[in-house]
Write a protein that holds these residues in place. Structure first.
Motif, PDB file in Angstrom:
ATOM      1  N   ASN A  66       3.427  -4.501 -41.559  1.00  0.00           N
ATOM      2  CA  ASN A  66       2.830  -3.758 -42.677  1.00  0.00           C
ATOM      3  C   ASN A  66       1.660  -2.889 -42.248  1.00  0.00           C
ATOM      4  N   ARG A  67       0.920  -3.327 -41.257  1.00  0.00           N
ATOM      5  CA  ARG A  67      -0.252  -2.573 -40.787  1.00  0.00           C
ATOM      6  C   ARG A  67       0.120  -1.528 -39.735  1.00  0.00           C
ATOM      7  N   ASN A  68       1.424  -1.333 -39.537  1.00  0.00           N
ATOM      8  CA  ASN A  68       1.950  -0.324 -38.602  1.00  0.00           C
ATOM      9  C   ASN A  68       1.591  -0.580 -37.144  1.00  0.00           C
ATOM     10  N   PHE A  69       1.363  -1.841 -36.794  1.00  0.00           N
ATOM     11  CA  PHE A  69       1.193  -2.198 -35.388  1.00  0.00           C
ATOM     12  C   PHE A  69       2.555  -2.363 -34.724  1.00  0.00           C
ATOM     13  N   LEU A  70       3.590  -2.458 -35.562  1.00  0.00           N
ATOM     14  CA  LEU A  70       4.954  -2.662 -35.085  1.00  0.00           C
ATOM     15  C   LEU A  70       5.891  -1.747 -35.861  1.00  0.00           C
ATOM     16  N   LEU A  71       6.704  -1.028 -35.128  1.00  0.00           N
ATOM     17  CA  LEU A  71       7.751  -0.192 -35.704  1.00  0.00           C
ATOM     18  C   LEU A  71       9.082  -0.858 -35.420  1.00  0.00           C
ATOM     19  N   VAL A  72       9.977  -0.862 -36.405  1.00  0.00           N
ATOM     20  CA  VAL A  72      11.314  -1.417 -36.195  1.00  0.00           C
ATOM     21  C   VAL A  72      12.301  -0.256 -36.113  1.00  0.00           C
ATOM     22  N   HIS A  73      12.915  -0.115 -34.960  1.00  0.00           N
ATOM     23  CA  HIS A  73      13.876   0.954 -34.691  1.00  0.00           C
ATOM     24  C   HIS A  73      15.200   0.656 -35.386  1.00  0.00           C
ATOM     25  N   ASN A  74      15.725   1.648 -36.077  1.00  0.00           N
ATOM     26  CA  ASN A  74      17.041   1.518 -36.719  1.00  0.00           C
ATOM     27  C   ASN A  74      18.108   2.080 -35.790  1.00  0.00           C
ATOM     28  N   THR A  75      19.190   1.349 -35.655  1.00  0.00           N
ATOM     29  CA  THR A  75      20.278   1.798 -34.788  1.00  0.00           C
ATOM     30  C   THR A  75      21.304   2.592 -35.590  1.00  0.00           C
ATOM     31  N   ASP A  76      22.057   3.399 -34.873  1.00  0.00           N
ATOM     32  CA  ASP A  76      23.183   4.090 -35.489  1.00  0.00           C
ATOM     33  C   ASP A  76      24.472   3.491 -34.930  1.00  0.00           C
ATOM     34  N   THR A  77      25.585   4.009 -35.377  1.00  0.00           N
ATOM     35  CA  THR A  77      26.884   3.462 -34.963  1.00  0.00           C
ATOM     36  C   THR A  77      27.082   3.540 -33.453  1.00  0.00           C
ATOM     37  N   ALA A  78      26.652   4.635 -32.842  1.00  0.00           N
ATOM     38  CA  ALA A  78      26.817   4.769 -31.392  1.00  0.00           C
ATOM     39  C   ALA A  78      26.031   3.688 -30.647  1.00  0.00           C
ATOM     40  N   GLU A  79      24.821   3.408 -31.090  1.00  0.00           N
ATOM     41  CA  GLU A  79      24.022   2.353 -30.450  1.00  0.00           C
ATOM     42  C   GLU A  79      24.668   0.982 -30.663  1.00  0.00           C
ATOM     43  N   GLN A  80      25.204   0.760 -31.844  1.00  0.00           N
ATOM     44  CA  GLN A  80      25.845  -0.519 -32.126  1.00  0.00           C
ATOM     45  C   GLN A  80      27.070  -0.707 -31.235  1.00  0.00           C
ATOM     46  N   GLN A  81      27.830   0.340 -31.025  1.00  0.00           N
ATOM     47  CA  GLN A  81      28.971   0.254 -30.110  1.00  0.00           C
ATOM     48  C   GLN A  81      28.498   0.003 -28.680  1.00  0.00           C
ATOM     49  N   ARG A  82      27.387   0.639 -28.310  1.00  0.00           N
ATOM     50  CA  ARG A  82      26.827   0.439 -26.972  1.00  0.00           C
ATOM     51  C   ARG A  82      26.401  -1.015 -26.779  1.00  0.00           C
ATOM     52  N   MET A  83      25.864  -1.637 -27.825  1.00  0.00           N
ATOM     53  CA  MET A  83      25.472  -3.042 -27.742  1.00  0.00           C
ATOM     54  C   MET A  83      26.674  -3.922 -27.394  1.00  0.00           C
ATOM     55  N   LYS A  84      27.790  -3.656 -28.023  1.00  0.00           N
ATOM     56  CA  LYS A  84      29.004  -4.420 -27.741  1.00  0.00           C
ATOM     57  C   LYS A  84      29.418  -4.260 -26.281  1.00  0.00           C
ATOM     58  N   VAL A  85      29.385  -3.014 -25.792  1.00  0.00           N
ATOM     59  CA  VAL A  85      29.742  -2.746 -24.396  1.00  0.00           C
ATOM     60  C   VAL A  85      28.784  -3.482 -23.456  1.00  0.00           C
ATOM     61  N   LEU A  86      27.495  -3.439 -23.760  1.00  0.00           N
ATOM     62  CA  LEU A  86      26.503  -4.108 -22.918  1.00  0.00           C
ATOM     63  C   LEU A  86      26.691  -5.622 -22.910  1.00  0.00           C
ATOM     64  N   MET A  87      26.955  -6.197 -24.080  1.00  0.00           N
ATOM     65  CA  MET A  87      27.143  -7.647 -24.152  1.00  0.00           C
ATOM     66  C   MET A  87      28.367  -8.078 -23.349  1.00  0.00           C
ATOM     67  N   GLU A  88      29.400  -7.246 -23.359  1.00  0.00           N
ATOM     68  CA  GLU A  88      30.582  -7.557 -22.553  1.00  0.00           C
ATOM     69  C   GLU A  88      30.261  -7.417 -21.070  1.00  0.00           C
ATOM     70  N   LYS A  89      29.579  -6.349 -20.711  1.00  0.00           N
ATOM     71  CA  LYS A  89      29.243  -6.111 -19.301  1.00  0.00           C
ATOM     72  C   LYS A  89      28.385  -7.248 -18.729  1.00  0.00           C
ATOM     73  N   TYR A  90      27.395  -7.699 -19.496  1.00  0.00           N
ATOM     74  CA  TYR A  90      26.461  -8.720 -19.027  1.00  0.00           C
ATOM     75  C   TYR A  90      26.809 -10.114 -19.560  1.00  0.00           C
ATOM     76  N   ARG A  91      28.073 -10.350 -19.884  1.00  0.00           N
ATOM     77  CA  ARG A  91      28.483 -11.626 -20.487  1.00  0.00           C
ATOM     78  C   ARG A  91      28.200 -12.817 -19.583  1.00  0.00           C
ATOM     79  N   ASP A  92      28.123 -12.613 -18.277  1.00  0.00           N
ATOM     80  CA  ASP A  92      27.837 -13.718 -17.367  1.00  0.00           C
ATOM     81  C   ASP A  92      26.351 -14.030 -17.268  1.00  0.00           C
ATOM     82  N   THR A  93      25.508 -13.145 -17.803  1.00  0.00           N
ATOM     83  CA  THR A  93      24.061 -13.384 -17.708  1.00  0.00           C
ATOM     84  C   THR A  93      23.637 -14.532 -18.625  1.00  0.00           C
TER      85      THR A  93
END
Length: 136
Positions: A66-93
């Motif tokens: 609320n005091r603007n010390f923290l901003l929350v970034h909103n993702t779009d569809t492309a970022e959400q798809q990228r998250m899936k790709v990343l989770m698959e790529k790093y699934r062994d981590t």
């Protein structure tokens, strides 16, 4: 802008984390830019704060936002798809959704610095090539 993981958001407001709390408070004092996180990281921090101290811990994080010390970034569809790709790529981590969201945000926002306690960020790569600069 400083990308911020759930761990520091939790440790900043949970004094029961003693060493990590002090470490994150000290690091936060050295950071001169606004903290930016993602909704998955914010959600994870809220969950951890609830488990540790209930609403009183959660309310501190809400007030930080609320005091603007923290901003929350909103993702779009492309970022959400990228998250899936990343989770698959790093699934062994393995890579969880919060970590994937930060890597995708780093790519979108062209940021390489991350405030984290998670050593997996030494493994993750931005755009499959660039290392993160870890702040902890």
């Amino acid at each position: 802008m400083m990308l911020t993981d759930a761990g520091p958001l939790f440790a900043l407001f949970d004094k029961g984390q003693k060493e990590r709390h002090r470490q994150c408070v000290d690091a936060y004092r050295r950071i001169s830019s606004q903290l930016t996180t993602t909704w998955p990281c914010f959600t994870e921090a809220m969950y951890l704060l609830y488990e540790a101290s209930g609403w009183s811990g959660q309310s501190k994080l809400w007030e930080f936002w609320n005091r603007n010390f923290l901003l929350v970034h909103n993702t779009d569809t492309a970022e959400q798809q990228r998250m899936k790709v990343l989770m698959e790529k790093y699934r062994d981590t393995p890579m969880d959704l919060a970590d994937a969201s930060l890597v995708a945000a780093a790519e979108r926002l062209k940021q390489n610095r991350v405030f984290t306690l998670d050593s997996d960020f030494y493994v993750y790569r931005i755009n499959d090539k660039d290392a993160f600069e870890i702040i902890s």
